[in-house]
Design a protein around this motif. Structure first.
Motif, short mmCIF file in Angstrom:
data_model
loop_
_atom_site.label_atom_id
_atom_site.label_comp_id
_atom_site.label_asym_id
_atom_site.label_seq_id
_atom_site.Cartn_x
_atom_site.Cartn_y
_atom_site.Cartn_z
N VAL A 1 0.70 -1.79 -0.03
CA VAL A 1 0.26 -0.22 -0.04
C VAL A 1 1.17 1.19 -0.01
CG1 VAL A 1 -0.22 0.13 2.39
CG2 VAL A 1 -1.51 1.08 1.21
N VAL A 2 2.21 1.37 0.58
CA VAL A 2 2.93 2.02 0.94
C VAL A 2 3.70 2.86 -0.27
CG1 VAL A 2 5.13 3.03 1.18
CG2 VAL A 2 3.08 1.82 3.64
N ARG A 3 4.06 1.88 -0.74
CA ARG A 3 4.61 1.85 -2.64
C ARG A 3 3.38 2.03 -3.54
NH1 ARG A 3 6.35 -3.77 -1.42
NH2 ARG A 3 5.13 -4.88 -3.06
N GLU A 4 2.62 1.94 -4.04
CA GLU A 4 1.30 1.55 -4.61
C GLU A 4 0.95 3.67 -4.01
OE1 GLU A 4 -0.01 0.72 -6.94
OE2 GLU A 4 0.78 -1.30 -6.70
N MET A 5 0.91 4.14 -2.86
CA MET A 5 0.54 5.25 -3.27
C MET A 5 1.90 6.57 -3.10
SD MET A 5 -0.69 6.44 0.71
CE MET A 5 -2.33 5.01 1.78
N ALA A 6 3.17 5.78 -3.35
CA ALA A 6 4.12 6.65 -3.67
C ALA A 6 4.37 6.72 -5.16
CB ALA A 6 5.68 6.14 -3.18
N ARG A 7 3.95 5.73 -6.12
CA ARG A 7 3.96 5.04 -6.78
C ARG A 7 2.80 6.04 -7.93
NH1 ARG A 7 4.73 0.48 -7.57
NH2 ARG A 7 6.82 0.34 -7.66
N GLU A 8 2.02 6.42 -7.07
CA GLU A 8 0.97 6.77 -8.08
C GLU A 8 0.85 8.70 -8.27
OE1 GLU A 8 -2.55 5.78 -6.44
OE2 GLU A 8 -2.25 3.41 -7.41
N SER A 9 1.81 9.14 -6.67
CA SER A 9 1.57 10.19 -6.11
C SER A 9 3.21 11.08 -6.94
CB SER A 9 1.26 10.44 -4.98
OG SER A 9 2.00 10.09 -4.30
N SER A 10 4.45 10.30 -7.44
CA SER A 10 5.32 10.60 -7.64
C SER A 10 5.29 11.55 -9.25
CB SER A 10 6.33 10.06 -7.84
OG SER A 10 6.64 9.28 -6.10
N PRO A 11 5.90 12.49 -8.61
CA PRO A 11 6.19 13.39 -10.38
C PRO A 11 6.73 12.27 -11.48
CG PRO A 11 6.92 14.88 -8.31
CD PRO A 11 6.39 13.68 -7.74
N GLN A 12 6.44 13.05 -12.69
CA GLN A 12 7.06 12.37 -13.30
C GLN A 12 8.62 12.85 -13.99
OE1 GLN A 12 6.14 10.13 -15.86
NE2 GLN A 12 4.80 10.00 -14.59
N ASP A 13 9.69 12.23 -13.43
CA ASP A 13 11.15 12.46 -13.66
C ASP A 13 11.99 12.10 -14.99
OD1 ASP A 13 14.02 13.46 -12.92
OD2 ASP A 13 13.74 13.23 -10.94
N ALA A 14 11.88 12.81 -16.08
CA ALA A 14 12.64 11.45 -17.16
C ALA A 14 14.05 11.27 -17.02
CB ALA A 14 11.99 13.05 -18.42
N ALA A 15 14.89 12.82 -16.12
CA ALA A 15 16.26 12.56 -16.27
C ALA A 15 16.46 11.09 -14.91
CB ALA A 15 16.35 13.68 -15.29
N THR A 16 16.00 10.79 -14.23
CA THR A 16 15.53 9.35 -12.90
C THR A 16 15.27 8.22 -14.09
OG1 THR A 16 15.48 11.13 -11.12
CG2 THR A 16 14.97 8.67 -11.12
N GLN A 17 14.05 8.41 -15.11
CA GLN A 17 13.74 7.45 -15.45
C GLN A 17 14.19 6.94 -16.08
OE1 GLN A 17 9.58 8.75 -16.71
NE2 GLN A 17 8.37 7.99 -15.15
N LYS A 18 15.31 7.68 -17.01
CA LYS A 18 16.62 7.51 -18.31
C LYS A 18 17.51 6.41 -16.91
CE LYS A 18 18.93 7.66 -22.05
NZ LYS A 18 20.25 7.35 -21.31
N LEU A 19 17.75 7.17 -15.55
CA LEU A 19 19.06 6.48 -15.02
C LEU A 19 18.40 5.16 -15.49
CD1 LEU A 19 19.84 8.96 -12.49
CD2 LEU A 19 21.12 8.33 -14.21
N LEU A 20 16.81 5.26 -14.17
CA LEU A 20 16.36 3.09 -14.43
C LEU A 20 16.23 2.50 -15.83
CD1 LEU A 20 13.30 4.54 -12.13
CD2 LEU A 20 15.55 3.45 -11.38
N GLN A 21 16.17 3.64 -16.93
CA GLN A 21 16.73 2.31 -18.33
C GLN A 21 17.63 2.12 -18.62
OE1 GLN A 21 14.25 5.37 -20.29
NE2 GLN A 21 12.63 5.19 -19.72
N ASP A 22 18.53 2.54 -17.74
CA ASP A 22 20.37 2.30 -18.34
C ASP A 22 20.79 1.26 -17.44
OD1 ASP A 22 20.12 4.41 -20.24
OD2 ASP A 22 20.96 6.22 -18.98
#
Length: 238
Positions: free
Chosen positions: A151-172
């Protein structure tokens, strides 16, 4: 609500907590004095408790004095704010594992607790239910893992702002590194990740080190928090 405090004939949980806390020291900081006193007098807890205080300032003083293995706090304090206390302790003595109980169950507070670097985030409403979050949090954090229930992970994931730079790091990250990172978000230790992925613990350690380096974070807790908040489809909820 009928709390499941001590099922008749069930001493197993007491022994589990005693085993999980073996050799550990605890500082507790809670705003409600009755809750704090009850917690401190619990049989598996009292012998490990170095301080039981009600304000953030007192808690920081005791952390400086004792360098505890574990800080257990509530969001509400007599003076100060539990989440800010967690952040201060993370900076003051990083080896101290920090667990916080939140009374407010909303995404903003959850994200605030994660941003503070709490190693375990739970809701007060989970106390006394079945096996309970507290025991699970001790299991996960004892060996360096984190505990964020679904339930904590879901709340965090659904409410976090989009961060293209961070998502790029994860995609790498490589596919195997993403597998390890997902396991980190669910609180698995290196040994448990190794068993799950059928690799050696040393291989997992290498992957964790690579993940921390590629993401530019301080430790595995920060890596897990980044993945939960910004991983999107890369790190789906379990």
């Amino acid at each position: 609500m009928d709390l499941n405090l001590q099922p008749r004939g069930d001493r197993g949980r007491l022994k589990e907590v005693e085993a999980l806390l073996a050799g550990s020291s605890i500082v507790a900081c809670m705003g409600d004095r009755l809750t704090l006193a009850s917690f401190g007098m619990a049989v598996p807890i009292w012998s490990h408790l170095r301080a039981a205080v009600t304000t953030a300032e007192e808690a920081l003083e005791r952390v400086r004095e004792h360098n505890p293995d574990l800080l257990i706090a509530t969001e509400d304090l007599e003076q100060g704010y539990g989440i800010a206390l967690v952040q201060a302790v993370e900076r003051l003595h990083p080896p101290t594992r920090t667990l916080i109980f939140l009374r407010r169950e909303n995404p903003l507070v959850v994200n605030e607790a994660l941003e503070a670097g709490a190693d375990g985030v739970m809701f007060v409403s989970s106390i006394g239910q079945a096996r309970g979050d507290f025991l699970k949090a001790l299991e996960c954090t004892r060996d360096g893992g984190v505990y964020y229930p679904e339930v904590v992970r879901e709340m965090a994931r659904e409410s976090s702002p989009q961060d293209a730079a961070t998502q790029k790091l994860l995609q790498d990250l490589s596919e195997r590194e993403l597998d390890v990172l997902k396991a980190l978000t669910t609180g698995l230790s290196n040994r448990e990740i190794a068993e799950h992925l059928v690799v050696s613990s040393e291989t997992v350690k290498s992957h964790v080190s690579a993940i921390i380096g590629k993401l530019g974070v301080r430790d595995r807790t920060q890596a897990a928090i980044m993945a939960i908040r910004h991983g999107g489809q890369l790190i789906p909820s379990s």
